[in-house]
Design an enzyme around this catalytic site. Structure first.
Site, PDB file in Angstrom:
ATOM      1  N   ILE A  54     -13.366 102.106 -21.369  1.00  0.00           N
ATOM      2  CA  ILE A  54     -12.756 102.157 -19.868  1.00  0.00           C
ATOM      3  C   ILE A  54     -12.635 100.787 -19.533  1.00  0.00           C
ATOM      4  O   ILE A  54     -13.476  99.842 -19.869  1.00  0.00           O
ATOM      5  CB  ILE A  54     -13.910 102.607 -18.806  1.00  0.00           C
ATOM      6  N   SER A  55     -11.466 100.451 -19.137  1.00  0.00           N
ATOM      7  CA  SER A  55     -10.944  98.964 -18.589  1.00  0.00           C
ATOM      8  C   SER A  55     -11.941  98.503 -17.682  1.00  0.00           C
ATOM      9  O   SER A  55     -12.922  99.497 -16.912  1.00  0.00           O
ATOM     10  CB  SER A  55      -9.485  98.794 -18.344  1.00  0.00           C
TER      11      SER A  55
END
Ligand code: SAH
Length: 195
Positions: A54-55
């Protein structure tokens, strides 16, 4: 860092209210594995298994800002992974339709389970380059990076006046579709590649 600290950090960058509200409503810790729950509100990328991440929340907020989400739109996320970004979109777009395409079966299945409460979110398992080819979207966001401008996606899946926000190599690129497309580029980011 607690959730409140992360929200305050995002506030300090003056992100729009609908984005801050979505970050407030969605539990990032719900989308990561048990051993990472303590890390969930740090402004860092987090692994979701299968070599995917997940960024960083800042990067997600920045992309959502560029996407100009307004309630009621039909939105696609390419590479929807854990479902975290889909749930942020669902909070911002309660009266719209949201589609996620995710290639890795286990991630797609897990995210379907986690997103059950959002009746307007649909996760499709498969390759984004093959799935949903007959659908047209107001907004498209990609969470993995392309090696070049995704022109075919803009031509075939984005409505006129629609906006696509996608990483291309290490830039975030915005394409606004019109009689002539408008392209903006924001360099200096890092993403997992589209496979
Ligand atoms: N936004 C996601 C982050 C996912 S990371 C989240 O909130 O969790 C990028 C994702 O893109 C990975 O899950 C990867 O499996 C997926 N992906 C990469 N190439 C793809 C493709 N061609 N089609 C669909 N998904 C793809």
């Amino acid at each position: 860092m607690k959730k409140k600290d992360l929200i305050n950090r995002l506030k300090s960058f003056n992100f729009p209210k609908n984005i801050l509200d979505a970050f407030e409503k969605v539990d990032r810790s719900f989308f990561v594995t048990q051993n990472l729950k303590e890390e969930a509100y740090k402004d860092i990328p987090l692994p979701i298994g299968h070599n995917q991440t997940i960024s960083q929340p800042y990067t997600i907020a920045f992309m959502l800002m560029l996407l100009e989400v307004r309630d009621g739109q039909k939105i696609l996320e390419i590479g929807s992974g854990s479902g975290y970004v889909l749930s942020l979109l669902a909070e911002m777009n309660k009266n719209g339709e949201i589609y996620g395409v995710e290639k890795i079966k286990e991630l797609a299945e897990n995210s379907k389970e986690k997103l059950k409460k959002y009746k307007n979110v649909k996760v499709v398992q498969g390759d984004a380059l093959n799935e949903l080819q007959n659908e047209n979207f107001d907004r498209i966001i990609a969470s993995a990076s392309f090696s070049e401008l995704p022109q075919k996606i803009v031509n075939n899946q984005l409505k006129i006046k629609g906006i696509l926000v996608a990483p291309v190599v290490s830039s975030i690129v915005v394409i606004k579709k019109g009689s002539r497309n408008k392209v903006e580029e924001y360099p200096g980011f890092s993403f997992v590649p589209i496979v």
